[in-house]
Scaffold this active site. Structure first.
Site, PDB file in Angstrom:
ATOM      1  CE  LYS A 172      -4.073   1.913   2.290  1.00 31.50           C
ATOM      2  NZ  LYS A 172      -3.535   3.464   2.352  1.00 31.50           N
ATOM      3  CB  CYS A 229      35.585  26.573  21.079  1.00 33.97           C
ATOM      4  SG  CYS A 229      34.570  27.286  19.831  1.00 33.97           S
ATOM      5  CB  CYS A 261      31.441  26.496  15.427  1.00 34.40           C
ATOM      6  SG  CYS A 261      32.962  26.909  16.418  1.00 34.40           S
ATOM      7  CB  CYS A 273      35.757  24.465  17.157  1.00 35.07           C
ATOM      8  SG  CYS A 273      34.156  23.996  18.082  1.00 35.07           S
TER       9      CYS A 273
HETATM   10  S1  IVH Z   1      -6.710  -0.228  -4.846  1.00 38.64           S
HETATM   11  C1  IVH Z   1     -11.196  -0.049  -4.948  1.00 38.64           C
HETATM   12  N1  IVH Z   1      -4.218  -0.652  -4.427  1.00 38.64           N
HETATM   13  O1  IVH Z   1      -4.914   3.658  -0.784  1.00 38.64           O
HETATM   14  C2  IVH Z   1      -9.881  -0.136  -4.848  1.00 38.64           C
HETATM   15  N2  IVH Z   1      -5.036   1.129  -3.396  1.00 38.64           N
HETATM   16  O2  IVH Z   1      -6.926   3.587   1.519  1.00 38.64           O
HETATM   17  C3  IVH Z   1      -9.133   0.872  -4.525  1.00 38.64           C
HETATM   18  N3  IVH Z   1      -3.489   2.464  -2.126  1.00 38.64           N
HETATM   19  O3  IVH Z   1      -7.257   5.251  -2.353  1.00 38.64           O
HETATM   20  C4  IVH Z   1      -7.743   1.183  -4.338  1.00 38.64           C
HETATM   21  N4  IVH Z   1      -1.877   1.356  -2.604  1.00 38.64           N
HETATM   22  O4  IVH Z   1      -4.898   5.756  -2.583  1.00 38.64           O
HETATM   23  C5  IVH Z   1      -5.248   0.089  -4.025  1.00 38.64           C
HETATM   24  N5  IVH Z   1      -1.734  -1.266  -4.224  1.00 38.64           N
HETATM   25  C6  IVH Z   1      -3.012  -0.252  -3.903  1.00 38.64           C
HETATM   26  C7  IVH Z   1      -2.834   0.835  -3.373  1.00 38.64           C
HETATM   27  C8  IVH Z   1      -3.854   1.589  -3.123  1.00 38.64           C
HETATM   28  C9  IVH Z   1      -2.312   2.649  -2.315  1.00 38.64           C
HETATM   29  C10 IVH Z   1      -4.271   3.975  -1.617  1.00 38.64           C
HETATM   30  C11 IVH Z   1      -5.145   4.530  -2.582  1.00 38.64           C
HETATM   31  C12 IVH Z   1      -6.646   4.360  -1.949  1.00 38.64           C
HETATM   32  C13 IVH Z   1      -6.284   4.312  -0.797  1.00 38.64           C
HETATM   33  C14 IVH Z   1      -7.197   3.577   0.279  1.00 38.64           C
END
Ligand code: IVH
Length: 673
Positions: A118, A414, A429, A435
């Protein structure tokens, strides 16, 4: 407080926090606190559905998403709404998710999940017409977002034209994440620091702010990145699974995260989560969790969506790396170049798996801007191998009677009056040679592993030797006697003998290490190697003209000026002469390293993962000794990647770029053959 009142307060608090986070980009609580309150709210609402307020964050399609429009961008209504994700925080949550999915699908055969990192950035929708980029739109409130096509065109990862491919519909919508990698974030904040701008608290804020800039040229400069991860169209004829979809996108030329993979069971999902958490530190970008998606598109459709999130996916979050704690003191440190760095002494707090008790406050202006005071509750952030930093003060929690911090006017070591050169952020410094703090810090650097590598000469010992007046400069280190050392704390016969022989051995140092050890400004490990390779000796480097210095690849005016200033200084010349008399005069004979080997000479290597016998540092040394150059990240200029176990993203990047990947044995073999 009675429970009803508590509920009212929760709604109000959460709305305030969401407003500060999304609209003002200036949160007053960390993510963990927000999440905990949100969970509490959901629990109360489940008990008392009759209390639920219209404006409860649980009712909104998106917690107070940027309702406040970013000025200067056209609004665009998504053809298909952009959803957000529910969160899981522990194994119990993820098992409950799996159980629900299985129940709703009637315990199907062949259920699998795709897990993806994520990314901690912001979602962006791309629309391609016959393979050509037509439009880029931020998520906004999920229905309508800002049209930022002009800026998206400046993101190198986003192809303007997709390769021709089967199944590509006339109008193709995809979603992905815009983010800044660690290096991009660091570089941006360093630039902000030197230009006197506000620092960004984290890569996500920096990416969000950058994508909304009105000046596209500046967007380009910021080096935003992109990973594609979701389909925007309701379906894609011919493609039936998320994992196939990711591979298909990769073939179209879209950047897809190489860590995505299929898990056949919830146990495998849990193992993947633990593995991602292990890998997290080593990644070049921030991730705040793992996204788990049902693999089959038809199963996804069967599960459907709730008002603001799909039932077929969930975000499995990592423990947070932003935490709050109390600032107990502010100390100032004197670095080896005289730079004065204020440091926050914190009530120890665990941040992303490590205890943090000190964090940098950068410089005088930053303390003033954030108005950081002793006694304040502050938000601390740690990411990757970066020094922890104080992101901000929670003003509401400031106790009475605190005083604004007054930055010292004199060097704490210093007593020399400090200076802050016009247009520079750093206070210094100026007492370069006398120093004691600068002297000890320079010596600590001189003896360190990547410099002279004097085993057994630790920081504490150097400080003690300087304090007792036994060592003033690098020369004195080589004149230390057994008696000198025996009188130091915790030094016995044996350790003194070992140390003396380590000092003696260090005289055979390579030219590049010696140059690095001397601590010239702007001459780090890498530049030291370039200079050593080109000039071959200290004498030759001392005589180098400005033009000769500038003709070295990657050497700019800052480096050349620093080198020339160093040799122009009498004290430095005297030091070099004394060291030479003691037998320290490294050179590369005939412009070549003695062990130079044609396989390595002049080529660029990157080392990643865990090697079977050598540490990464040892492998890097090995390469350098044979005339090769070492870089930290893989690029088109890389000649070879040397990969061990758990090689991760660097390996996939090298493979994408067609760069040969070698294992340890293959490298060692080169020298033998
Ligand atoms: S899928 C319906 N895949 O996390 C599916 N989101 O908290 C929608 N995000 O809005 C998102 N990595 O901005 C998906 N591999 C990933 C992701 C991801 C980051 C973010 C994205 C989303 C948010 C949700």
């Amino acid at each position: 407080m009675d429970e009803r009142k508590r509920y009212q307060k929760l709604v109000d608090d959460l709305n305030l926090h969401a407003y500060r986070y999304y609209v003002l980009n200036d949160p007053i609580v960390d993510d963990a606190t927000y999440d905990a309150k949100y969970r509490e709210l959901l629990a109360v609402e489940e008990q008392h559905p009759e209390w639920i307020r219209e404006d409860s964050p649980s009712r909104r399609t998106e917690p107070l998403a940027k309702t406040q429009a970013a000025k200067g961008f056209a609004k665009w209504t998504h053809r298909f709404p952009m959803f957000s994700l529910d969160n899981a925080f522990n194994e119990g949550d993820i098992r409950a998710f799996d159980a629900r999915v299985r129940k709703e699908l009637g315990n199907p055969d062949g259920l699998s999940y795709v897990v993806e990192p994520k990314l901690d950035g912001l979602a962006l929708e791309l629309e391609y017409e016959n393979g050509k980029l037509l439009r880029a739109v931020t998520r906004g409130d999920g229905k309508t977002g800002d049209e930022v096509t002009r800026n998206a065109l400046e993101i190198a990862d986003i192809p303007q034209q997709l390769s021709k491919h089967e199944h590509l519909p006339e109008l193709f919508n995809l979603r992905g994440e815009v983010y800044l990698d660690e290096a991009g974030f660091q570089a941006l904040n360093e630039r902000m620091l030197s230009e006197g701008g506000d620092l960004f608290a984290n890569p996500r804020n920096a990416a969000a702010g950058s994508l909304r800039l009105l000046d596209s040229r500046e967007v380009k400069r910021r080096g935003l990145r992109f990973f594609a991860y979701a389909l925007g169209n309701p379906e894609l004829p011919g493609i039936t699974h998320q994992m196939d979809f990711l591979t298909w996108m990769k073939n179209l030329g879209l950047p897809v995260n190489p860590l995505a993979r299929v898990c056949e069971s919830v146990e495998a999902v849990q193992r993947a989560y633990e593995a991602f958490q292990q890998q997290r530190e080593g990644l070049a970008y921030d991730i705040d969790g793992m996204v788990v998606k049902v693999n089959g598109f038809s199963m996804q459709r069967e599960l459907g969506t709730k008002s603001k999130s799909p039932r077929w996916a969930i975000a499995y979050k990592f423990p947070p790396i932003d935490r709050t704690t109390v600032l107990e003191d502010i100390q100032v440190q004197v670095g080896r170049t005289g730079a004065i760095t204020p440091v926050a002494v914190l009530k120890p707090v665990e941040v992303g798996g490590a205890m943090v008790s000190r964090a940098t406050l950068h410089n005088r202006d930053e303390i003033a801007r954030k108005d950081v005071r002793v006694g304040d509750t502050v938000i601390v952030r740690r990411s990757g191998d970066v020094i922890p930093m104080v992101v901000k003060v929670i003003a509401d929690l400031r106790p009475e009677g605190t005083k604004a911090f007054s930055f010292p006017e004199h060097c704490p070591a210093c007593g020399t009056p400090l200076v802050q050169p016009e247009g520079e952020a750093v206070t210094r410094c100026p007492n370069q040679f006398d120093c004691p703090a600068q002297r000890s810090q320079s010596l600590i650097h001189f003896v360190s592993k990547k410099a002279m590598n004097i085993d057994g000469m630790g920081e504490k010992l150097v400080l003690q030797l300087v304090e007792e007046g036994k060592v003033r400069s690098a020369v004195d280190l080589f004149r230390l006697s057994a008696e000198d050392l025996l009188s130091m704390e915790r030094m016995g016969e044996k350790s003194v003998q070992n140390l003396l022989s380590a000092i003696e051995t260090s005289k055979n140092v390579s030219l590049s290490r010696f140059l690095f050890a001397l601590g010239l400004r702007h001459v780090g490990e890498h530049v030291a190697e370039l200079l050593a390779l080109r000039f071959g000796s200290m004498d030759a480097l001392a005589k180098a003209s400005e033009e000769e210095l500038l003709s070295v690849d990657e050497v700019g005016p800052q480096v050349s000026q620093s080198v020339r200033a160093f040799f122009a200084d009498n004290a430095n010349r005297k030091l070099l002469n004394q060291l030479k008399e003691l037998g320290i005069d490294p050179r590369i004979e005939g412009g070549k390293k003695s062990e130079e080997h044609p396989f390595f000479a002049g080529k660029k290597f990157v080392v990643t993962g865990t090697l079977p016998s050598l540490s990464r540092d040892e492998m890097e040394d090995f390469i350098k000794r044979h005339g090769g150059l070492v870089a930290k990240s893989v690029s088109k200029k890389t000649d070879y990647l040397i990969a061990g176990e758990k090689a991760g993203s660097k390996r996939s990047k090298a493979e994408d770029l067609g760069i040969p990947v070698l294992d340890e044995a293959a490298v060692l073999q080169q020298v033998k053959s």
